[in-house]
Design an enzyme around this catalytic site. Sequence first.
Site, mmCIF file in Angstrom:
data_model
loop_
_atom_site.group_PDB
_atom_site.id
_atom_site.type_symbol
_atom_site.label_atom_id
_atom_site.label_comp_id
_atom_site.label_asym_id
_atom_site.label_seq_id
_atom_site.Cartn_x
_atom_site.Cartn_y
_atom_site.Cartn_z
ATOM 1 N N HIS A 341 1.899 8.081 1.801
ATOM 2 C CA HIS A 341 3.030 7.179 1.514
ATOM 3 C C HIS A 341 4.020 7.850 0.574
ATOM 4 O O HIS A 341 5.238 7.830 0.817
ATOM 5 C CB HIS A 341 2.488 5.892 0.889
ATOM 6 C CG HIS A 341 3.528 4.871 0.565
ATOM 7 N ND1 HIS A 341 3.751 3.761 1.346
ATOM 8 C CD2 HIS A 341 4.418 4.770 -0.468
ATOM 9 C CE1 HIS A 341 4.715 3.031 0.827
ATOM 10 N NE2 HIS A 341 5.138 3.627 -0.285
ATOM 11 N N GLU A 342 3.508 8.450 -0.500
ATOM 12 C CA GLU A 342 4.400 9.071 -1.480
ATOM 13 C C GLU A 342 5.072 10.322 -0.904
ATOM 14 O O GLU A 342 6.238 10.599 -1.212
ATOM 15 C CB GLU A 342 3.632 9.419 -2.761
ATOM 16 C CG GLU A 342 2.916 8.245 -3.413
ATOM 17 C CD GLU A 342 3.816 7.047 -3.656
ATOM 18 O OE1 GLU A 342 5.009 7.233 -3.933
ATOM 19 O OE2 GLU A 342 3.317 5.905 -3.551
ATOM 20 N N HIS A 345 8.034 9.383 1.140
ATOM 21 C CA HIS A 345 9.218 9.071 0.338
ATOM 22 C C HIS A 345 10.099 10.296 0.079
ATOM 23 O O HIS A 345 11.282 10.137 -0.226
ATOM 24 C CB HIS A 345 8.806 8.482 -1.009
ATOM 25 C CG HIS A 345 8.604 7.006 -0.987
ATOM 26 N ND1 HIS A 345 9.552 6.134 -0.489
ATOM 27 C CD2 HIS A 345 7.571 6.226 -1.421
ATOM 28 C CE1 HIS A 345 9.110 4.885 -0.624
ATOM 29 N NE2 HIS A 345 7.915 4.919 -1.174
ATOM 30 N N GLU A 364 10.832 1.599 1.261
ATOM 31 C CA GLU A 364 9.402 1.285 1.259
ATOM 32 C C GLU A 364 8.896 0.976 2.661
ATOM 33 O O GLU A 364 7.742 1.262 2.989
ATOM 34 C CB GLU A 364 9.123 0.117 0.313
ATOM 35 C CG GLU A 364 9.381 0.417 -1.150
ATOM 36 C CD GLU A 364 8.517 1.552 -1.693
ATOM 37 O OE1 GLU A 364 7.536 1.937 -1.028
ATOM 38 O OE2 GLU A 364 8.835 2.057 -2.777
#
Length: 865
Positions: A341-342, A345, A364
């Site tokens: 997820h990070e 980003h 997000e």
Amino acid sequence: MNLFWILLLLGTLVNVKSWSSDESLDRLPGHLRPFEYNITLQPFIYSSDDYSDGYSDLLHGSMYGQVLIKFICVEDTTRIVLHSVDLNIQTVFLTESGSNIEIQEVLFDEKRDFLYIVADSGLVQGHTYSVNITYYAKIVDKEGHGMFVHNYPQGNSTAPNGARRAFPCFDEPEYKARFDIVLIRRHHMTALSNAHLQYTVDVSRRFSYKTDGSSWMADHFVQTPMMSTYLVCFVICEYSHIEATTSSGTLVRVWTRPEVIHLAGPSLSVAVSAQEWFEEYTGLQDPMQKMDHFARNSSKYPFGAAMENWGLITYDENLLVSHEEWSDSKQKALSFKVIAHEIAHQWFGNLVTCHWWNDNWLTEGFATNFERLPLENIIVSNSSEMAFVYDLMHVQSYDASTNWKPVSWDFKSFKTTPRSEIFGQQYSKGALILRMVEQVLSPETFQRGIQVFSMNPKQQAAIEYISDSDGSPLIMKEKFATWLYQSGYPIIHVSWDPILETINLTQSHFNPNAQEHPASEFNYKWNIPISIGDISNSALLHYGADIWMDRQDAIIEDVNIAGDWIMINIGAHTLCRVHYDQETFGHIAQQLKVDHQVIHPESRAQFIGDAFTLAQYGVISAVNALEAIQYFGKEREGLPWIASHRQLQQWITWIQRHADTWPLFQGYLRKLVDPVYNEIGWHKPKYDLFDRVSVDQRYAVFCFGIRHGTHDDWEFAYERFQLLSTSTFARAKDEMKSLQKALACSSDKETLLRYIAVINDMPQSTHYYSLSYLLTSQDGRWAVWDMLKNTTGNISSYSYLDNVLSKYGFMIGFASDEDYAELMEYGPSLKYFQRAEYLTSEGRNWVTNNLQAIHEWLSDGEVNR
């Protein structure tokens, strides 16, 4: 001594006046646009022995900072407006082309975190200026935002509005700039920032505060790409690291405390794989060309699980270290998902950034949408599509039962808006909306659009060659506005007439609790992409939309359907509930009994989830829902089981209080579960209860052993819990939680009373969960109730029981007439009695409406064949 500190000791150089503007200004005015920051930071995090001459009290726990901001004026103005919090401003210089501009005054508006620098002469549109500010900052603030320090590292966490605590800045996401960062540290420490380390200079002569030759080093980092202030990060630490390089040459490192670095290998492997996957998917290498993953102390400061700082992602330590005998597969999957997820980003959020936080759903949503895809060859037990449907169930549950904000809504200030309101739905619901877009476009078109957009983020998100099913242009912004700007989601009512070959579709707002919602320009109608399947094609996922329900109902005529049933929303791509007419519902349930694999697993999960939810709210009968899972003995996919789990758990709690029906219901469930259990099997654990039981099976083994064991067995488990509570290893908390929950499994009343008594002796951080597990366990709930009855409300020795009558998980068990009579007898002397009476109403109403029909259905011999 450095001139700055001499002046600091003599007195403040700039008189910053407190001031409250009467303007209704919550955002920066937009007159100025920064394009470059030059930041020098020197934190004083060392022991007082590092400073001499009586300056230790002044220096320790502070940070010297200097920031030079270069900006262009886009609209004539006389003032520079920056964000600043808890920064003691010392000097301010304003220049244009090297010439000083006189400063009239410097003002601070605490209400808005605004630092006003008022110039004597106006700033002119199109001209470039520089403002140079020296200051010192607090390293730790009472809320744990901005910068933090503990035994090992010192660093900062700046999202969404914490950069202003580390340096004066334009602290809103649209004000992107390049950052040149210099960190001054002691010689034995390591400094990290967003970009690569460029070079290091010994600055001991300039920055030493002792005469013993102590060494101070200045680390100069490469200039970053254009990025927002909330992504700026720096760390000074004594950590160890492991590293690897991706196929494209990106350096990937994982940093932890030296004593746990040997447990970081799996995280490094996942980080490299995810980095490579995103570079391939987007067609863009991360411009930082390095990615540090840093484990921070997760026990001292109230940060989220991780933060996507560009090139330097920070995590709670338990997400980056894993141990074969301590970390279960669920925890590993969570850790790997957070890492992916990070990393997502870095492209979705860092490279392409929202102008303001109301559109953070896109940032997000993208990261959540993609967090599982790089892991498909790593976590084989949970495919990305199946996990998405799990998120769908989560969003459906919360978005229907609470009055959430839309994923995109206009808020002005963090000062006046709770962050839970701002970011509550932006992760899962944002991802589900993007999944709907991908389903309408096709994965290939969706990926092509992302690649084009990532390469030129300034262009609109229009994608070429997109058309509707009838060939007309498909305007994505208009189609999905109804999903972005109003809360909730629709329920589609389906009526299929096989004789007339007509499908009637109507939509309404799924609002079973009749909650009040704010007015919506769309009147709570949605543009809904509909896919339709039958026995011939419902096993496959559909892309595109067979029809759009554009904020209205639809009638589809002359439909050629194979078989005697239709199914809507194949693959559960659209966020909605589906309510079928009784005949169609019965045909689908029968099809599941005959051959469930004719229907795609995600469609089966939605059908089951909808059935149980609609039965919960009385739209269909509970018997209908139980008929839908009669085939479960043949179901080997996890999602359909999960889809029914929440309501089944509630129904079990209610039916257990009725001795005539409970054995029948228990037998029905065993009939469904036993074939699956027997096929999947149980890998027999070794005999040492705590050290050899497979980590994924520990809670089940602990709970069964305590439930059927002796009081001495319970005491042994409690001693183990106490021992683990003193451990500094991150994974010990997971073992503690398993034991904490298992301790509530006891069936012995005296043992459960012992658990109630020792909660006070447990670490404060464990009280909430210990009580929650007790209040919701099969026998713990009634042990607590007996204590409350016997003390008639005098529970001063057990203050943590003071509000149990307000707990839904506790009161939901009061489902029989006898339970209600006891509540009426003993409840009035207890706090929250009126709320307790309200909370019991759901279970009692459900029992009144469904128990007799369930009993009769279960008594029918046909059900058990």
